[in-house]
Design a protein around this motif. Sequence first.
Motif, PDB file in Angstrom:
ATOM      1  N   LEU A 512       0.725  -0.967   0.055  1.00  0.00           N
ATOM      2  CA  LEU A 512       0.004  -0.225   0.036  1.00  0.00           C
ATOM      3  C   LEU A 512       0.495   1.106  -0.544  1.00  0.00           C
ATOM      4  O   LEU A 512       0.043   2.125  -0.509  1.00  0.00           O
ATOM      5  CB  LEU A 512      -1.178  -0.265   1.252  1.00  0.00           C
ATOM      6  CG  LEU A 512      -1.788   0.791   1.167  1.00  0.00           C
ATOM      7  CD1 LEU A 512      -2.724   1.341   0.568  1.00  0.00           C
ATOM      8  CD2 LEU A 512      -2.623   1.079   3.001  1.00  0.00           C
ATOM      9  N   ARG A 536      -7.601   3.283  -7.862  1.00  0.00           N
ATOM     10  CA  ARG A 536      -8.392   1.763  -7.978  1.00  0.00           C
ATOM     11  C   ARG A 536      -7.725   0.853  -6.944  1.00  0.00           C
ATOM     12  O   ARG A 536      -8.244  -0.109  -6.138  1.00  0.00           O
ATOM     13  CB  ARG A 536      -8.426   0.869  -9.082  1.00  0.00           C
ATOM     14  CG  ARG A 536      -9.737   0.667  -9.644  1.00  0.00           C
ATOM     15  CD  ARG A 536     -10.344   0.095 -10.917  1.00  0.00           C
ATOM     16  NE  ARG A 536      -9.512   0.147 -11.625  1.00  0.00           N
ATOM     17  CZ  ARG A 536      -9.539   1.052 -12.757  1.00  0.00           C
ATOM     18  NH1 ARG A 536     -10.162   2.049 -12.403  1.00  0.00           N
ATOM     19  NH2 ARG A 536      -8.634   1.514 -14.049  1.00  0.00           N
ATOM     20  N   ALA A 537      -6.687   0.588  -7.421  1.00  0.00           N
ATOM     21  CA  ALA A 537      -5.179  -0.323  -7.104  1.00  0.00           C
ATOM     22  C   ALA A 537      -4.904   0.679  -5.240  1.00  0.00           C
ATOM     23  O   ALA A 537      -4.709  -0.778  -4.762  1.00  0.00           O
ATOM     24  CB  ALA A 537      -3.591  -0.159  -7.779  1.00  0.00           C
ATOM     25  N   GLY A 539      -7.032   1.546  -3.378  1.00  0.00           N
ATOM     26  CA  GLY A 539      -8.849   1.655  -2.448  1.00  0.00           C
ATOM     27  C   GLY A 539      -8.491  -0.199  -2.284  1.00  0.00           C
ATOM     28  O   GLY A 539      -8.918  -0.780  -1.758  1.00  0.00           O
ATOM     29  N   GLU A 540      -8.556  -0.873  -3.660  1.00  0.00           N
ATOM     30  CA  GLU A 540      -8.632  -2.503  -3.693  1.00  0.00           C
ATOM     31  C   GLU A 540      -7.576  -3.470  -2.618  1.00  0.00           C
ATOM     32  O   GLU A 540      -7.864  -3.209  -1.777  1.00  0.00           O
ATOM     33  CB  GLU A 540      -8.120  -2.978  -4.672  1.00  0.00           C
ATOM     34  CG  GLU A 540      -9.248  -2.794  -6.081  1.00  0.00           C
ATOM     35  CD  GLU A 540      -8.905  -3.142  -7.228  1.00  0.00           C
ATOM     36  OE1 GLU A 540      -7.292  -4.034  -7.523  1.00  0.00           O
ATOM     37  OE2 GLU A 540      -8.992  -3.503  -8.748  1.00  0.00           O
ATOM     38  N   ARG A 541      -6.235  -2.233  -2.733  1.00  0.00           N
ATOM     39  CA  ARG A 541      -5.230  -2.607  -1.807  1.00  0.00           C
ATOM     40  C   ARG A 541      -5.276  -2.518  -0.162  1.00  0.00           C
ATOM     41  O   ARG A 541      -5.127  -3.498   0.786  1.00  0.00           O
ATOM     42  CB  ARG A 541      -3.706  -2.401  -2.088  1.00  0.00           C
ATOM     43  CG  ARG A 541      -2.396  -2.573  -0.850  1.00  0.00           C
ATOM     44  CD  ARG A 541      -2.307  -4.172  -1.345  1.00  0.00           C
ATOM     45  NE  ARG A 541      -1.976  -4.647  -2.200  1.00  0.00           N
ATOM     46  CZ  ARG A 541      -0.699  -5.044  -3.120  1.00  0.00           C
ATOM     47  NH1 ARG A 541      -0.194  -4.700  -2.331  1.00  0.00           N
ATOM     48  NH2 ARG A 541      -0.750  -5.011  -4.712  1.00  0.00           N
ATOM     49  N   ALA A 543      -8.543  -1.893   0.783  1.00  0.00           N
ATOM     50  CA  ALA A 543      -9.356  -3.004   1.116  1.00  0.00           C
ATOM     51  C   ALA A 543      -9.109  -4.611   1.460  1.00  0.00           C
ATOM     52  O   ALA A 543     -10.055  -4.984   2.840  1.00  0.00           O
ATOM     53  CB  ALA A 543     -11.106  -2.671  -0.177  1.00  0.00           C
ATOM     54  N   LEU A 544      -7.978  -4.715   1.276  1.00  0.00           N
ATOM     55  CA  LEU A 544      -7.756  -6.329   1.863  1.00  0.00           C
ATOM     56  C   LEU A 544      -7.002  -5.862   2.818  1.00  0.00           C
ATOM     57  O   LEU A 544      -5.901  -6.859   3.642  1.00  0.00           O
ATOM     58  CB  LEU A 544      -6.396  -7.099   0.617  1.00  0.00           C
ATOM     59  CG  LEU A 544      -8.254  -6.638  -0.796  1.00  0.00           C
ATOM     60  CD1 LEU A 544      -7.306  -7.465  -1.763  1.00  0.00           C
ATOM     61  CD2 LEU A 544      -8.608  -8.396  -0.440  1.00  0.00           C
ATOM     62  N   ASP A 545      -6.149  -5.161   3.383  1.00  0.00           N
ATOM     63  CA  ASP A 545      -5.168  -5.109   4.650  1.00  0.00           C
ATOM     64  C   ASP A 545      -5.697  -4.010   5.441  1.00  0.00           C
ATOM     65  O   ASP A 545      -6.539  -3.031   6.087  1.00  0.00           O
ATOM     66  CB  ASP A 545      -4.166  -2.908   3.104  1.00  0.00           C
ATOM     67  CG  ASP A 545      -2.541  -3.484   4.841  1.00  0.00           C
ATOM     68  OD1 ASP A 545      -2.955  -3.845   5.592  1.00  0.00           O
ATOM     69  OD2 ASP A 545      -1.726  -2.868   4.295  1.00  0.00           O
ATOM     70  N   VAL A 578     -10.608   7.391  -1.988  1.00  0.00           N
ATOM     71  CA  VAL A 578     -10.183   6.788  -1.352  1.00  0.00           C
ATOM     72  C   VAL A 578      -9.453   7.601   0.487  1.00  0.00           C
ATOM     73  O   VAL A 578      -9.406   6.287   1.353  1.00  0.00           O
ATOM     74  CB  VAL A 578      -8.546   6.633  -2.228  1.00  0.00           C
ATOM     75  CG1 VAL A 578      -7.797   5.680  -1.149  1.00  0.00           C
ATOM     76  CG2 VAL A 578      -9.404   5.346  -3.222  1.00  0.00           C
ATOM     77  N   GLU A 581     -12.806   6.483   3.004  1.00  0.00           N
ATOM     78  CA  GLU A 581     -12.612   5.397   2.888  1.00  0.00           C
ATOM     79  C   GLU A 581     -11.531   4.884   4.711  1.00  0.00           C
ATOM     80  O   GLU A 581     -11.504   4.572   5.367  1.00  0.00           O
ATOM     81  CB  GLU A 581     -12.666   4.561   2.334  1.00  0.00           C
ATOM     82  CG  GLU A 581     -13.235   4.630   1.263  1.00  0.00           C
ATOM     83  CD  GLU A 581     -13.611   4.358   0.150  1.00  0.00           C
ATOM     84  OE1 GLU A 581     -12.593   3.189  -0.358  1.00  0.00           O
ATOM     85  OE2 GLU A 581     -14.012   3.464  -0.466  1.00  0.00           O
TER      86      GLU A 581
END
Length: 780
Positions: A512, A536-537, A539-541, A543-545, A578, A581
Motif C-alpha cells: 500500500l 483503484r489499485a 482502494g483494492e489494496r 480494502a484487503l489490508d 479513498v 475510506e
Amino acid sequence: MPEKPEIHLLGVRHHGPGSARAVRAALEHLRPGVVLVEGPPEAGPLIPLVAAPGMEPPVALLAYVEGEPSRASFWPFAAFSPEWQALRYAVGAGIPARFCDLPAAVTLAAAAGEAGPDGPGTDPAGPGADALPDVSPDVSPDRGGAGPGPGRAEVRVDPIAVLARTAGYADPERWWDDVIEHRGVPGPSPGGEPRDPGEAAVEVFLAVEEAMTVLREGAPPPSGREARREAAMRKTLRAAVREGFERIAVVCGAWHVPALRARTPAAADDRALAGAPRVRTAVTWVPWTHGRLGAWSGYGAGVASPGWYHHLFTSADRPVERWMTRVAGVLREEGLPVSPAQVIESVRLAHALAALRERPLAGLDEVTEAARAVLCDGSEAAVELVRGRLVVGETLGGVPEATPMVPLQRDLRALARRLRLPREASAREYDLDLRKPYDLERSGLLHRLRLLGVDWGTPLASRGRGTFRERWALAWRPEFDVDLIEAGAFGTTVAAAATARAVDLAGRARSLAELTALAERCLPADLPGALPAVMRAVGERAALDDDVSHLMAALPALVGALRYGDVRATDTAALRTVVDELAVRVCVGLPPAASGLGDDAARELLGRIDAVHAALGLLDDPAHLRRWHAALASLAARPAPHGLIEGRVTRLLLDAAALGPAEAGARMSRAVSPGAPAGHAASWIEGFLSGGALLLVHDPALLRLVDSWLTALPADRFTAVLPLLRRTFATFPVPERRALATRLAALAGPSAPPAPDPYDRARAAPAERTVALILGARDG
C-alpha cells in the motif's frame, strides 16, 4: 588502376589534440580516395551528419540492442578526437568514409549482462580504448577469449611506457604529450626551406608505425576480442582495396597499425570472425560531455584533462597566454581580484617552468602551478574552481534534428525547446511559480520524466511554505538518451509514456505504501489518465489490508497529494474517496492497535499518530476531525496504554480543545502520582511535551504539577527517569528552555542568601592577576 594502392596508416591516440591536428594535416596532404576510421560499421549511414547544422561535439555514437535498450555501448568523439577530424575532412571533401572496427552487433552480444561505468551494458573501453594500452600493468590476467589458457598470464607490452623509458621519461603520459600532443606539426625542414605541414605529419605517423612495429615483434599475438577487432579492420581494408581506391587512409589506434600492415591471410580473418554471436542493433548520435571523456569516469580511452586538450586544439596560437586569460576570467566571475600584470607574470612563470623541465610547451602541470602561485595566491579552493570549470569542463554537445531518434526523444526535445529548458551538463536551478501556466507546465514535464526514470530535474527544498512554489536543479547526463529509448516502449510522447508507466507501476506494486507514493507522484505530473487506475489499485489494496499501521502510513501521503488539486486544477474526486475510506478505517482501528505496545512500537505508533493528526487537520473536514478526536479519547480511556501514547493523546486533545485544561491537569496528576511507576510517568511527560514547551510556559498549574512531581522523586527513581527527561527537554528550542527556566525561578520564590565564600581571596589574588594577564585582561 594500380596493382597496389597506397595505404596510409595513421596511428593515433583516440583523444589527443596533437594527433587530431596531425591527422587533419596528413589527410589534406594525402587527399585519399577513402577514409577508414575505427568505429562500428553499423554507424556508416550516420557519418554525413557530422557536418550537419546543429552537430556540436562532444558527441557519441550510441548502439543498443533493439527491444532491450539497456544493453548499449557508446563511442565518444570530441573536437580534438583524431577520428572526428578524419570524418569531418571526408564529409567536407566529398569522399567516402567508413567505420572499420568490430560490428556493434558482435560487441553487444559478447557484453550481454555486463555493466560498464557509463550505464547498463555500456562498453567500458569505448572506441579503441587500447590505442594506448594500459600504462600501469605490464602483466595482466587474460581477459577472455582465445588466450594463453586458464591460470596463465598474458604478457602485455605497454608501448608508450617502453618508448618513454627509452627517452628517459618516468611518466609515459608526459612523454606522449611532449612528443605528440604539445608539439603539433614540426616546423621547417633542416635546410630551412618552408615545409608542408601535411608532409611533416605523414613522417610523424611513419615514425609511430615503425616504433609500434618493433614493439609488437616481441609481444604475444592478440587473442579473443582484440584478435577479432583487428580481423574486422583488415577485412574492411581489403574491401576498400577490391573497390579500386588508389589511395586509402586508415585512422586507428597506434597499437593496431602493425596488425593492419601485416600480411594476414583473408581466410584466417574470416575464421576469427566466424561464429561470433550477433544481436539486432540500432545506432544513433547522442550528446556527450567533456566530463565523460575523463579517465576518472572509468572510460578506457579517457584523458586526464578534456578541457585542457580542447583548449590546445582550438587555440593553436599562444595557448598558454589564452589559457591564463581564461583562468583570470573564471576567478573574476567569482569576485576574486586578478590584474593584467598577474596574468603576464603567470604566463612568464609557466614558460620558465617548461624551459627548466625541458618541455616544448608549458603543459597542464606548469600552467596549474603558475596559476596557483600567481593568480590564486596559493589557494587550493581557487585552483579546484579552475580545475572544475576549465581543466575538466562540463561542455555538453548537441546533435542535429536529422539524427535518428525514437518519437519520445523528439517529443522531449520539442517540449524542452518550447518551455525554454536547455539541456546543460552543469546544474542550473529553476524556481517555479505554479500559479503561472508556463511554470506549471514545466513542473508537470519534470515530474513526468521522473516517473519514466529520467531524472533530468532534481527537486530541491522550497524556500517558502506555500504549495505553489517548486525548486529544481536541472543537469543533463548522456545516459538519459538510453533511458528515453527504453521508456519509448510505453508511448510516443512524454505524457502518454508517463501515463502508461504509472499504470504499469500500479499493477506491479507490492504494498500500500508503494501505491500511495505512486499516487503522490501522479498528481504533480498531471496524469489524469493514470490517476483512476492508481486510485483503484489503492482502494483494492487498502480494502484487503487489515494492518492499521499500514493505513496510517498511507493516509498522510494521500492527504498531501490532495493539496495539488488547488494549484494544478486536477480532478481529485477518486483520491478523495479513498482518503475518506482510509480515515474512517484508521479511526475505528486505532484504539485496539495501541494495546500492549513495547517502547519501540509505541514510539513508531506515536510518529504515525502525529502524522495522521496533522493530515486530518490539513484536510479540514469537521466530520473526520470529530471522528478522530473520538478515537483519541477512546484510546486514552483504555486500560494501561503506553505512557508515551497516553501523554501524547492527552496533549493532542488539549490542543484541539477537545479536552479542558482541568481534565488535562487531572490526567497528568494521575500519571505522575507517587503510586505510578517512574518510567511510565517519564514516558507520559515525554509524550505530553513532545509538541514543545510553550504549554508549560503559559500554564503555571501544569508547570507546578510537573515541578512538584520531579522534585519529589527519590534519588534512585530520579536517576532512572533522568535520561528520558533529558531527551525530551533537549528537543525544545533554546528560547523555550530559557522561558521555562524563568518560570521555574518564579515558582521557587525569593532567592536564598548566598552561601559564604569558601576561598581565601587574599591568598588567591596573585593567582587571579596572573590568569588575568594570560587571558589578556588589562585590569587584574
